[in-house]
Design a protein around this motif. Structure first.
Motif, PDB file in Angstrom:
ATOM      1  N   LEU A  61      28.491  -7.829 -21.874  1.00  0.00           N
ATOM      2  CA  LEU A  61      28.508  -6.450 -22.366  1.00  0.00           C
ATOM      3  C   LEU A  61      29.904  -5.851 -22.288  1.00  0.00           C
ATOM      4  N   GLY A  62      30.629  -6.185 -21.240  1.00  0.00           N
ATOM      5  CA  GLY A  62      31.995  -5.680 -21.116  1.00  0.00           C
ATOM      6  C   GLY A  62      32.900  -6.209 -22.213  1.00  0.00           C
ATOM      7  N   GLN A  63      32.770  -7.505 -22.523  1.00  0.00           N
ATOM      8  CA  GLN A  63      33.582  -8.092 -23.577  1.00  0.00           C
ATOM      9  C   GLN A  63      33.232  -7.507 -24.944  1.00  0.00           C
ATOM     10  N   PHE A  65      32.279  -4.426 -25.463  1.00  0.00           N
ATOM     11  CA  PHE A  65      32.917  -3.118 -25.509  1.00  0.00           C
ATOM     12  C   PHE A  65      34.418  -3.252 -25.767  1.00  0.00           C
ATOM     13  N   ILE A  66      35.068  -4.215 -25.110  1.00  0.00           N
ATOM     14  CA  ILE A  66      36.489  -4.448 -25.344  1.00  0.00           C
ATOM     15  C   ILE A  66      36.724  -4.848 -26.799  1.00  0.00           C
ATOM     16  N   SER A  68      34.943  -3.999 -29.308  1.00  0.00           N
ATOM     17  CA  SER A  68      34.744  -2.804 -30.133  1.00  0.00           C
ATOM     18  C   SER A  68      36.003  -1.959 -30.189  1.00  0.00           C
ATOM     19  N   ALA A 212      31.076   4.456 -24.245  1.00  0.00           N
ATOM     20  CA  ALA A 212      32.013   4.189 -23.155  1.00  0.00           C
ATOM     21  C   ALA A 212      31.382   4.252 -21.764  1.00  0.00           C
ATOM     22  N   TYR A 214      28.544   3.280 -20.733  1.00  0.00           N
ATOM     23  CA  TYR A 214      27.881   1.998 -20.460  1.00  0.00           C
ATOM     24  C   TYR A 214      28.917   0.884 -20.336  1.00  0.00           C
ATOM     25  N   GLY A 215      29.957   0.938 -21.191  1.00  0.00           N
ATOM     26  CA  GLY A 215      31.023  -0.039 -21.069  1.00  0.00           C
ATOM     27  C   GLY A 215      31.740   0.075 -19.747  1.00  0.00           C
ATOM     28  N   LEU A 219      31.898  -2.881 -16.859  1.00  0.00           N
ATOM     29  CA  LEU A 219      33.241  -3.346 -16.519  1.00  0.00           C
ATOM     30  C   LEU A 219      33.554  -3.083 -15.045  1.00  0.00           C
ATOM     31  N   ALA A 387      40.242  -3.471 -18.779  1.00  0.00           N
ATOM     32  CA  ALA A 387      39.085  -3.282 -17.897  1.00  0.00           C
ATOM     33  C   ALA A 387      39.506  -2.780 -16.519  1.00  0.00           C
TER      34      ALA A 387
END
Length: 448
Positions: A61-63, A65-66, A68, A212, A214-215, A219, A387
Motif C-alpha cells: 500500500l505504501g508503494q 501511494f508513492i 501515485s 494521504a 492512509y498512505g 508508511l 516515506a
C-alpha cells in the motif's frame, strides 16, 4: 466535495494517520523485536506474520501511494507551466511586470534552496544512519555543467515526458506557453483547453492528497516497525532544521530584499501579514489564501491593484520558497540516510531543478512531495526516501505556506515601489486596512 464529506480536515486526518501508524509500527517492533517473528502453518505452508503485515500489506500500500505521487509529476508540471506562461498576454506593462516578478521569485527561490543545502550540509541531519534501498542506487558520474545546460533543451518533447526528464519538460512548457500567448485567438483557444486540463489535474491532486492519511499510516507503520533510536533522532533533527531554515529565510532574506530595494520597514510588513500568514498556516495552500493575500497587499500594504492583481496570483503559482527549502534539506537528508555521496554538480543540479520547478508547483497542500520526487530523480536518489519524511511533512507544509505568501507580498511591495504604485502612507500606517470589510475565512474549502 461537500463540506460534510469528511468529519475532520485533511491536516487532522493526516496527523491521525501519522500517530496511528507510528504507534502500530512501534507495537510491531516490540512484538517482532527480541522475541522473534510470529509464524504459523496453514495447509502445509509456513507464513510469517511480520512479512504478511509489514513487507506485504504495509509495503504494498505504501508503494502504491508513492507511485501515485510520481504519477502526477509530469502532467502537473507541464500543464501548470503552460497555464502560467500563456497568461502573459499584454505586451508592454505586463511584460515588464512579468520579467520583474519572475526574476525576483526565481532569486528568492534560488536563495532559499541554496541556504537549505548549505545548512543541511553543516548540520548533517541524516549522518550516522544508513538505510539501504531496495535496489542499488549508485551515483552516476556527474556530467559537466555545459552538458547539463545542453540537456535542458529537448529534441523530442514527447520522449522527454515519457522518460520524466523534468528540465526538458519545463523548457518546452515555457516555450509553448509563450508561443500560445503570442498567437492571438488560436493560442487563447488552446490556453482555455489547458486551463480545463489543469482544473482536472488539480482535482486529481486533491483526490490523491485525500488518500494521504492512509498512505501516511502504512508508511509510518512500516517505517517504525524497524526504525531505530538513531533514526528517530535524525527525523527530529530534519524537522527542526527545516523549521529553522524557513524562519531564517522568512525573516532575514525577505527583510534584506525589502529594505534593500525599497527602504521600507520589514517589521511593518510582518505585522500586517499576520492574518494572511495565519490563514496560510491553516490551509497549507497558497491558492486558497490568495484572496486574503490580495486583500492584505492592497488594503494594508498599499500595493496598487494593477500590480497586486498580476504579481500575487503569479506568486501563488511560481513562488515556492518554502517547498524549495524542504527539497534542499530533504535531498541532503535522504542522501545521507541511504549512504549516497552527492558531488558538487549534483547539488548544483538540485538548486537548478528546484528553482525551475517552483514555477510549476501548484499552490495546493502536499504538492511539494510530488516536486521532491522529481528532484530526487534528477540526482539519482531513491524516491522511496520520501516515506521517511512524509509523516511530518504536513506539519512543515503549514509553515512553509506562510513563508511563501509572505514572499509573495514582499515581491509585490518591491515591484509596486519600482512602478510608483505603492502607497507608502498606507504601508506605514499600522491601522490601515483594519476597518476594511473582513474576509470570510470560513468561505474557503481547506481541502481545495
Amino acid at each position: 466535495m461537500s463540506q460534510n464529506a469528511h468529519k475532520y480536515s485533511l491536516t487532522t486526518r493526516i496527523f491521525i494517520g501519522l500517530v496511528a501508524g507510528t504507534l502500530v509500527g512501534l507495537l510491531l517492533q516490540l512484538v517482532f523485536g527480541d522475541s522473534g517473528d510470529l509464524r504459523f502453518t496453514l495447509f502445509g505452508y509456513t507464513f510469517s506474520t511480520y512479512n504478511i503485515l509489514v513487507e506485504g500489506l504495509f509495503s504494498t500500500l505504501g508503494q502504491i501511494f508513492i507511485a501515485s505521487l510520481k504519477m502526477l509529476v509530469v502532467p502537473l508540471v507541464f500543464v501548470s507551466l503552460i497555464c502560467g506562461t500563456s497568461s502573459l498576454t499584454e505586451p508592454s506593462k505586463l511584460g515588464r511586470l512579468g520579467a520583474k516578478s519572475i526574476g525576483l521569485y526565481f532569486l528568492t527561490t534560488a536563495i532559499a534552496v541554496t541556504l537549505a543545502l548549505s545548512l543541511a550540509l553543516v548540520v548533517q541531519p541524516g549522518s550516522g544512519v544508513e538505510m539501504p534501498a531496495d535496489v542499488e542506487y549508485a551515483a552516476k558520474e556527474a556530467p559537466s555543467l555545459s552538458a547539463v545546460i545542453i540537456d535542458m533543451f529537448p529534441t523530442n518533447p514527447i520522449n522527454s515526458m515519457a522518460e520524466g526528464k523534468m528540465l526538458q519538460i519545463i523548457i518546452f512548457a515555457v516555450l509553448l506557453g509563450i508561443a500560445m500567448a503570442m498567437s492571438g485567438k488560436p493560442g487563447k483557444r488552446i490556453a482555455d483547453f489547458f486551463e480545463d486540463i489543469n482544473t482536472v489535474i488539480m482535482k486529481l491532486v486533491t483526490i490523491i492528497m485525500n488518500l494521504a492519511p492512509y498512505g501516511v499510516f502504512v508508511l509510518m507503520a512500516k517505517l517504525f516497525s524497524s526504525i531505530g533510536a538513531d533514526m528517530l533522532g535524525s527525523l527530529a533533527t530534519y524537522f527542526f532544521l527545516v523549521l529553522a531554515v524557513l524562519f531564517i529565510h522568512g525573516l532575514v532574506t525577505y527583510s534584506a530584499l525589502l529594505k534593500g530595494f525599497t527602504g521600507l520597514n520589514p517589521i511593518i510588513l510582518f505585522r500586517k501579514m499576520r492574518d494572511a500568514a495565519q490563514f496560510a498556516f491553516t490551509t497549507s495552500s497558497s491558492s486558497a489564501t490568495l484572496p486574503v493575500t490580495m486583500e492584505t497587499a492592497q488594503n494594508k500594504l498599499g500595493v496598487g491593484k494593477s500590480v497586486s492583481s498580476f504579481t500575487l496570483p503569479l506568486g501563488s503559482t511560481i513562488n515556492m520558497d518554502g517547498t524549495a527549502i524542504m527539497q534542499g534539506v530533504a535531498t541532503v537528508f535522504i542522501a545521507q540516510v541511504y549512504g549516497v555521496e552527492l558531488a558538487v554538480q549534483d547539488y548544483l543540479m538540485v538548486v537548478l531543478t528546484a528553482t525551475l520547478a517552483s514555477i510549476g508547483t501548484a499552490g495546493v497542500p502536499g504538492v511539494g512531495l510530488i516536486m521532491l520526487a522529481m528532484v530526487l530523480q534528477q540526482v539519482n536518489l531513491p524516491v522511496e526516501g520520501i516515506a521517511l519524511i512524509i509523516g511530518i511533512d504536513r506539519l512543515l507544509d503549514m509553515t512553509r505556506t506562510a513563508v511563501n505568501i509572505t514572499g509573495d507580498c514582499t515581491v509585490a511591495c518591491i515591484i509596486a515601489k519600482s512602478e510608483n504604485e505603492l502607497d507608502e502612507t498606507r504601508f506605514n500606517d499600522l491601522d490601515a486596512g483594519l476597518k476594511e470589510e473582513d474576509v470570510d475565512l470560513e468561505h474557503f474549502d481547506r481541502n481545495s
